[in-house]
Design a protein around this motif. Sequence first.
Motif, mmCIF file in Angstrom:
data_model
loop_
_atom_site.group_PDB
_atom_site.id
_atom_site.type_symbol
_atom_site.label_atom_id
_atom_site.label_comp_id
_atom_site.label_asym_id
_atom_site.label_seq_id
_atom_site.Cartn_x
_atom_site.Cartn_y
_atom_site.Cartn_z
ATOM 1 N N THR A 127 0.895 64.911 96.069
ATOM 2 C CA THR A 127 0.062 65.961 95.174
ATOM 3 C C THR A 127 1.121 66.367 93.862
ATOM 4 N N THR A 128 2.240 66.350 94.479
ATOM 5 C CA THR A 128 3.325 67.205 93.654
ATOM 6 C C THR A 128 4.549 65.904 93.371
ATOM 7 N N PRO A 129 4.167 65.474 92.030
ATOM 8 C CA PRO A 129 5.014 64.167 91.528
ATOM 9 C C PRO A 129 6.704 64.729 91.658
ATOM 10 N N PRO A 130 7.714 63.906 91.363
ATOM 11 C CA PRO A 130 8.979 64.385 91.083
ATOM 12 C C PRO A 130 9.114 65.172 89.999
ATOM 13 N N ILE A 131 10.277 65.557 89.960
ATOM 14 C CA ILE A 131 10.776 66.643 88.971
ATOM 15 C C ILE A 131 12.161 66.169 88.550
ATOM 16 N N TYR A 132 12.470 66.085 87.264
ATOM 17 C CA TYR A 132 13.408 65.603 86.710
ATOM 18 C C TYR A 132 14.127 66.805 85.804
ATOM 19 N N ILE A 133 15.173 67.173 85.997
ATOM 20 C CA ILE A 133 16.038 68.017 85.017
ATOM 21 C C ILE A 133 17.388 67.181 84.239
ATOM 22 N N SER A 134 17.320 66.968 83.061
ATOM 23 C CA SER A 134 18.204 66.168 82.398
ATOM 24 C C SER A 134 18.806 66.869 81.174
ATOM 25 N N GLY A 135 20.109 66.695 81.058
ATOM 26 C CA GLY A 135 20.827 67.288 79.855
ATOM 27 C C GLY A 135 21.657 66.454 79.230
ATOM 28 N N ASN A 136 22.224 66.641 77.901
ATOM 29 C CA ASN A 136 23.118 65.693 77.270
ATOM 30 C C ASN A 136 24.527 66.225 77.626
ATOM 31 N N THR A 137 24.742 67.267 78.383
ATOM 32 C CA THR A 137 26.199 67.691 78.693
ATOM 33 C C THR A 137 26.128 68.086 80.298
ATOM 34 N N ASN A 138 27.510 68.025 80.776
ATOM 35 C CA ASN A 138 27.496 68.739 82.318
ATOM 36 C C ASN A 138 28.708 69.508 82.153
ATOM 37 N N ILE A 139 28.850 70.036 81.124
ATOM 38 C CA ILE A 139 29.895 71.351 81.067
ATOM 39 C C ILE A 139 29.358 72.543 81.469
ATOM 40 N N PRO A 140 29.698 73.376 82.477
ATOM 41 C CA PRO A 140 28.924 74.649 82.567
ATOM 42 C C PRO A 140 28.945 75.531 81.240
ATOM 43 N N GLY A 141 27.821 76.132 81.060
ATOM 44 C CA GLY A 141 27.467 76.906 79.739
ATOM 45 C C GLY A 141 26.110 77.464 79.734
ATOM 46 N N VAL A 142 25.765 77.981 78.866
ATOM 47 C CA VAL A 142 24.196 78.331 78.662
ATOM 48 C C VAL A 142 23.667 77.343 77.439
ATOM 49 N N TYR A 143 22.504 76.962 77.753
ATOM 50 C CA TYR A 143 21.844 75.996 76.900
ATOM 51 C C TYR A 143 20.555 76.266 76.562
ATOM 52 N N THR A 144 19.880 75.565 75.422
ATOM 53 C CA THR A 144 18.350 75.571 75.240
ATOM 54 C C THR A 144 17.775 74.382 75.676
ATOM 55 N N THR A 145 16.548 74.059 75.150
ATOM 56 C CA THR A 145 15.649 72.797 75.395
ATOM 57 C C THR A 145 16.274 71.967 74.509
ATOM 58 N N ASN A 146 16.889 72.405 73.476
ATOM 59 C CA ASN A 146 17.592 71.229 72.638
ATOM 60 C C ASN A 146 18.722 70.395 73.497
ATOM 61 N N ASP A 147 19.128 70.911 74.409
ATOM 62 C CA ASP A 147 20.307 70.497 75.248
ATOM 63 C C ASP A 147 19.892 69.886 76.680
ATOM 64 N N PHE A 148 18.923 70.566 77.217
ATOM 65 C CA PHE A 148 18.603 70.206 78.417
ATOM 66 C C PHE A 148 16.674 69.975 78.506
ATOM 67 N N PHE A 149 16.401 69.483 79.632
ATOM 68 C CA PHE A 149 14.877 68.948 79.449
ATOM 69 C C PHE A 149 14.450 69.071 80.816
ATOM 70 N N ILE A 150 13.084 69.383 81.038
ATOM 71 C CA ILE A 150 12.367 69.250 82.301
ATOM 72 C C ILE A 150 11.218 68.240 82.108
ATOM 73 N N GLU A 151 10.994 67.503 83.011
ATOM 74 C CA GLU A 151 9.895 66.649 83.200
ATOM 75 C C GLU A 151 9.398 66.469 84.473
#
Length: 592
Positions: free
Chosen positions: A506-530
Amino acid sequence: MKKIVLFVTALFLVLTFSGCNPNDGTSGLGNTNDDIFVQGFGGKVDRDFIGQVVDTNNQPIQNADITIGDATVQTDVNGVFIIKNAEVRERFAYITAKKTGYIDGSRSLVPTTGKNNVKIMLLPNTPVQTIPSDTASEVALPNGTKVAFDGAFQDETGNAYTGDVTVAMFHLTPSNANISQLMPGMLCGQTLENKQAVMQTFGMLNVELRGTSGQKLNLAEGHTAEITMDIDASQLATAPTTIPLWHFDETLGYWKEDGEATKVGNKYVGTVSHFSWWNCDTFSSTVTLTVTVVDAAGQPIANAGVGLVVNATNFTSYVQPTSTNGQVAGLVPANQTMTLNIYDICGNVISTTSIGPFVANTILPNVVITNAMAQDTLVQGNLVKCDNTNVTTGYVMMYYANKSMLAAVTNGTFSFSTLVCANNNNTFTLQGFDYENTQTTGDINYTFTSPVTNIGNLTACSAVTEFISYQIDNEPTVYYYSSNTGGLGPNNTGLLIMGSLASNTTTPPIYISGNTNIPGVYTTNDFFIEGGNISYSSSPTGNTIVFTLSQFGAVGDYIDLTFSGTFSEQIATGPTPITHTITGVAHVIRNN
């Protein structure tokens, strides 16, 4: 940090002016009476305590015996103990810590109705010299502090002892940066007239004597020893010609006036009849000073360091942290101008103010710390058990800038407040512990954000090595404990974290993706949840989620990421999207 204790006991032991006050107690008795004296500490109450026992390298000591009243526990792997509903006095609690190989340690304080936080540092019981009985002997330390014995000793039952005597000796100087954690009890004592006294130390001496079988020894009844204590160079010019001597009562938890020492050159010399801790102290006219540290919005700042310098002597008080209400309160010298310094957690001075002289108890105007001075942040989250219920007896430890802080968990919730160090890495580590079930989260890396760092939910379950969790609005938290992967995204770039619940369709997989893997603080322009049960449009419009990537480890190490904010869920049957809040944590081992 150094020299004479000015915020005596109150700053580092949460003692208010109603506790150890030179004008309190019964006067004119001419001798001491413990039953009458302790009445000044109020009636018996039940209080809660959390604390840590460490060695002189600030490393935790496991399995130390902790006693408060009739309650006794042992410290855990982090040197932490928790005791609830311990019976103490309204204005006096005595905590002892004992561990084989160390000198017995203790702390006395005025307990509050909340969680009383205690830290005790134990000294190693390291023999200095072995001397024979029945022979006069002298044992000296490199700084010239020494004890002259006449050779007469007895065991704890009062029987005469004959044989070699092992002597462990430690001189605790006022300039020792850890004096507030190393000294026994607190700087509150019982005078010869049975009055309560707030004390100003010129040095303390601990001597422990043991026989060939390891048994504790002391001076034989009717015999004495001469102690000689080196005077700190910074105190030599102001050290009085004679000074009261005080011994620490290890049963009752406070100091007792017992003779006096005389200044001979750069030493104090006195005669004592037994050994535990001895202290050269004066006490003088004082007033109560309350300091409150707040941010630009007027909110209290906890864990800000507060220290005073008495301008006339250039003596500096020990730097003490503010409480959760941003305050420290204690006794300071009357009729003196002083410099008030505020420090960040790394010991950097961020604010300096001239105050005094004071002739009466004083509450200073709020000391305001602006963003230009230092960044303050509130770190908050929730700690749960293996079954996802709230931890009721537990704690969370924060490690930052080579220091540790301890926060008790209240019905699952925890919080820290601190001033982030200037020019310091903003990454910190949290480790949560379910004290009752001996379960832990392990170390998880985070990055400060201001004004609030939302941690989300942590799971104290030692069987869990990695997890992803999130909470939408006030709905139950969703956890992914198995089948988690993390690493580089497609084409070996960016970042991709995936969690799935094979046993929960009943709970489908979750994906967290980003266009960078450098530690820092980012917004939804750089990372995404689906995926998961999270549903929102791919457009960043209406989405204000902030992602903080604290660590992107090598293969086999951890990827640590938190996220929080709001997102808009587009409803097919209507044009108006619904806004939701979300917080989440990913603590996943990197696979590629």
